[in-house]
Design a protein around this motif. Structure first.
Motif, PDB file in Angstrom:
ATOM      1  N   ARG A 253      23.348  11.088  31.065  1.00  0.00           N
ATOM      2  CA  ARG A 253      22.225  10.411  31.711  1.00  0.00           C
ATOM      3  C   ARG A 253      21.864   9.175  30.900  1.00  0.00           C
ATOM      4  NH1 ARG A 253      18.607  13.715  34.785  1.00  0.00           N
ATOM      5  NH2 ARG A 253      16.790  12.997  33.612  1.00  0.00           N
TER       6      ARG A 253
ATOM      7  N   ASP B  38      10.330  17.764  31.369  1.00  0.00           N
ATOM      8  CA  ASP B  38      11.071  19.021  31.541  1.00  0.00           C
ATOM      9  C   ASP B  38      11.516  19.658  30.232  1.00  0.00           C
ATOM     10  OD1 ASP B  38      13.093  17.267  30.965  1.00  0.00           O
ATOM     11  OD2 ASP B  38      14.459  18.007  32.499  1.00  0.00           O
ATOM     12  N   ASP B  39      11.230  19.019  29.085  1.00  0.00           N
ATOM     13  CA  ASP B  39      11.392  19.710  27.803  1.00  0.00           C
ATOM     14  C   ASP B  39      10.067  20.285  27.329  1.00  0.00           C
ATOM     15  OD1 ASP B  39      10.104  17.348  27.274  1.00  0.00           O
ATOM     16  OD2 ASP B  39      11.176  16.942  25.413  1.00  0.00           O
ATOM     17  N   ALA B  40       9.078  20.335  28.238  1.00  0.00           N
ATOM     18  CA  ALA B  40       7.763  20.934  27.963  1.00  0.00           C
ATOM     19  C   ALA B  40       6.820  20.009  27.213  1.00  0.00           C
ATOM     20  CB  ALA B  40       7.864  22.273  27.241  1.00  0.00           C
TER      21      ALA B  40
ATOM     22  N   PRO C  77      10.249  25.121  31.226  1.00  0.00           N
ATOM     23  CA  PRO C  77      10.057  24.524  29.912  1.00  0.00           C
ATOM     24  C   PRO C  77       9.473  25.505  28.900  1.00  0.00           C
ATOM     25  CG  PRO C  77       8.362  23.782  31.441  1.00  0.00           C
ATOM     26  CD  PRO C  77       9.313  24.620  32.236  1.00  0.00           C
TER      27      PRO C  77
ATOM     28  N   ARG D 296      12.572  13.504  33.486  1.00  0.00           N
ATOM     29  CA  ARG D 296      12.312  14.433  34.581  1.00  0.00           C
ATOM     30  C   ARG D 296      10.912  14.970  34.318  1.00  0.00           C
ATOM     31  NH1 ARG D 296      13.992  19.782  36.256  1.00  0.00           N
ATOM     32  NH2 ARG D 296      14.216  19.753  38.520  1.00  0.00           N
TER      33      ARG D 296
ATOM     34  N   ARG E 286      24.291  14.405  28.042  1.00  0.00           N
ATOM     35  CA  ARG E 286      24.526  14.902  29.403  1.00  0.00           C
ATOM     36  C   ARG E 286      24.938  13.799  30.371  1.00  0.00           C
ATOM     37  NH1 ARG E 286      19.555  18.476  31.092  1.00  0.00           N
ATOM     38  NH2 ARG E 286      20.951  18.762  32.864  1.00  0.00           N
TER      39      ARG E 286
ATOM     40  N   TYR F  41      14.924  13.915  22.955  1.00  0.00           N
ATOM     41  CA  TYR F  41      15.067  13.894  24.415  1.00  0.00           C
ATOM     42  C   TYR F  41      16.101  12.859  24.833  1.00  0.00           C
ATOM     43  CZ  TYR F  41      13.545  14.248  29.304  1.00  0.00           C
ATOM     44  OH  TYR F  41      13.484  14.466  30.663  1.00  0.00           O
TER      45      TYR F  41
ATOM     46  N   ARG G 276      -1.916  23.512  24.593  1.00  0.00           N
ATOM     47  CA  ARG G 276      -0.699  22.696  24.577  1.00  0.00           C
ATOM     48  C   ARG G 276      -1.022  21.287  24.124  1.00  0.00           C
ATOM     49  NH1 ARG G 276       3.296  24.094  29.522  1.00  0.00           N
ATOM     50  NH2 ARG G 276       4.542  22.611  28.329  1.00  0.00           N
TER      51      ARG G 276
ATOM     52  N   CYS H 142      19.534  14.089  24.068  1.00  0.00           N
ATOM     53  CA  CYS H 142      19.939  15.108  25.039  1.00  0.00           C
ATOM     54  C   CYS H 142      20.382  14.446  26.337  1.00  0.00           C
ATOM     55  CB  CYS H 142      18.774  16.067  25.259  1.00  0.00           C
ATOM     56  SG  CYS H 142      19.137  17.393  26.408  1.00  0.00           S
ATOM     57  N   ASN H 143      19.645  13.429  26.772  1.00  0.00           N
ATOM     58  CA  ASN H 143      20.044  12.677  27.958  1.00  0.00           C
ATOM     59  C   ASN H 143      21.441  12.093  27.794  1.00  0.00           C
ATOM     60  OD1 ASN H 143      18.027  12.850  29.904  1.00  0.00           O
ATOM     61  ND2 ASN H 143      16.822  11.159  29.061  1.00  0.00           N
TER      62      ASN H 143
END
Lengths: 249, 249
Positions: A189, A37-39, B5, A195, A187, A180, B199, A183-184
């Motif tokens: 997590r 989900d961060d691409a 994303p 995700r 938050r 990532y 990508r 960031c988890n």
């Protein structure tokens, strides 16, 4: 057409699996694309879902061989673990959210149904072994979700039943994953809670949670459940580990 | 982390190309992921950017062999076409928007610079042959953009110079592409105008236009330019075609 593409939601994982199977499961006959989900995009050879036991990591093969009685194969995919269990005479029930995975398992002689944890379909019956192999301890989803998942599996397990599974220690994430993980943590997590979704052509699965738990995190989640941690073995050459849990007799 | 994303914008194509090259250009050592702006995902073996002439389609090899004098290789990638030209004694200048592609070309002995059509970098000099091989007629981008692209290439071409290129007829799109084609037509775009990006990991290239022109559309675009269409040959077994254009002497 927009600059924020929204794929159609569907059985992307199953499409990939079926394409690979229909091509004889030859290497790279289908490519699995996973999006975080961060691409972050990652790709893999879908034929790994059809490898035979000789090619599995030693620990995975070792814990796989400890299944007894009637087996529930959670996240059975194309039957990688269930087909050789069946060949050994085990009674196996596969479970996968992907209808195409269930179809492929069926073609390979494995009874399987569409479904996922923690809301298991009715009528599964009781099992002596619950399997979360192929890194499927990730389906515990996260510290907040794990109790419900472990309880749902205990509810279909006979007294004294065993749960066998394999997982991945997220470690420090390295350069590719450190941001990532951070960031988890910010938050609230777990570090390795992912995700993700699978993408194929115009289709994507729904986003889902997949937890790379540290062994300590996993032990904590198990301690708060009806299960007891019998063993946890780390792979000496990778971040992988396998566990064996037990219900009271 | 969001449900929409946004990858980091960077040299995703070059990262894939370089990873493949650094792995000896072995099949599937790197996977190219292409995303279309309707969220269609496709994957390919990046080693195709390093195949040798014996493995190219017959028509591509045939038109490649017609290069003469000093050659500008537009979208040179890792030097697939330029390296064998150099081996035959041609003077080749590669051009690619990807810094990593330029680096790989350089390591393979091909002089290359970062840049793209229609805003060519200064100082390229003049060429006898302009090459848009490997389907790079797609870089004409669309009916509205093609005049500027063809003019920019004419501006670095000597009198009587040749342009050789290969492209793909979008056909009717089949089931996978019919809706995208229809959307293009409704919006006044050519049927086969693609808006895509590459990508890789956490990185994506900027979105760019890539035009799968029908032979008729291509002929029309050329007719409005300084170039003359000398030949257009269709591949009998695929939607591919090759063209040879000429500037007045």
């Amino acid at each position: 057409m927009t600059t924020d593409p929204y794929p159609r939601i569907g059985d992307a994982f199953g499409h990939i699996l079926a394409r690979c199977w229909d091509a004889g499961a030859t290497p790279w006959s289908a490519v699995e694309v996973i999006e975080r989900d961060d691409a972050l995009i990652s790709t893999g050879d879908a034929s790994r879902y059809f490898t035979e036991p000789e090619r599995w990591p030693d620990l995975e093969r070792h814990v796989w061989a400890q299944a007894t009685g009637r087996i529930l194969d959670v996240g059975c995919g194309g039957g990688r673990h269930a087909v050789p269990w069946s060949a050994q005479g085990h009674e196996v029930m596969g479970l996968d959210p992907s209808p195409e995975a269930v179809r492929v398992s069926g073609e390979r002689g494995v009874k399987a149904v569409v479904g996922s944890v923690p809301s298991l379909p009715d009528g599964l019956g009781q099992f002596d072994t619950i399997a979360l192999l192929g890194n499927n301890l990730g389906l515990l989803a996260g510290p907040a979700q794990a109790p419900a998942v472990l309880a749902s599996l205990a509810a279909v397990a006979r007294p004294g039943a065993r749960l066998i599974g394999s997982g991945t220690d997220p470690g420090d994430g390295g350069t590719a994953h450190a941001a990532y993980h951070a960031c988890n943590l910010r938050r609230g997590r777990a570090r390795g809670q992912l995700r993700i979704r699978v993408r194929d052509g115009a289709t994507a699965t729904p986003w889902f949670e997949y937890w790379l738990a540290t062994p300590d995190e996993l032990a904590t989640a198990v301690a708060e459940s009806a299960w007891t941690l019998e063993s946890l073995d780390r792979d000496p050459t990778s971040p992988g580990y396998v566990v064996r849990l037990r219900l009271p007799s």
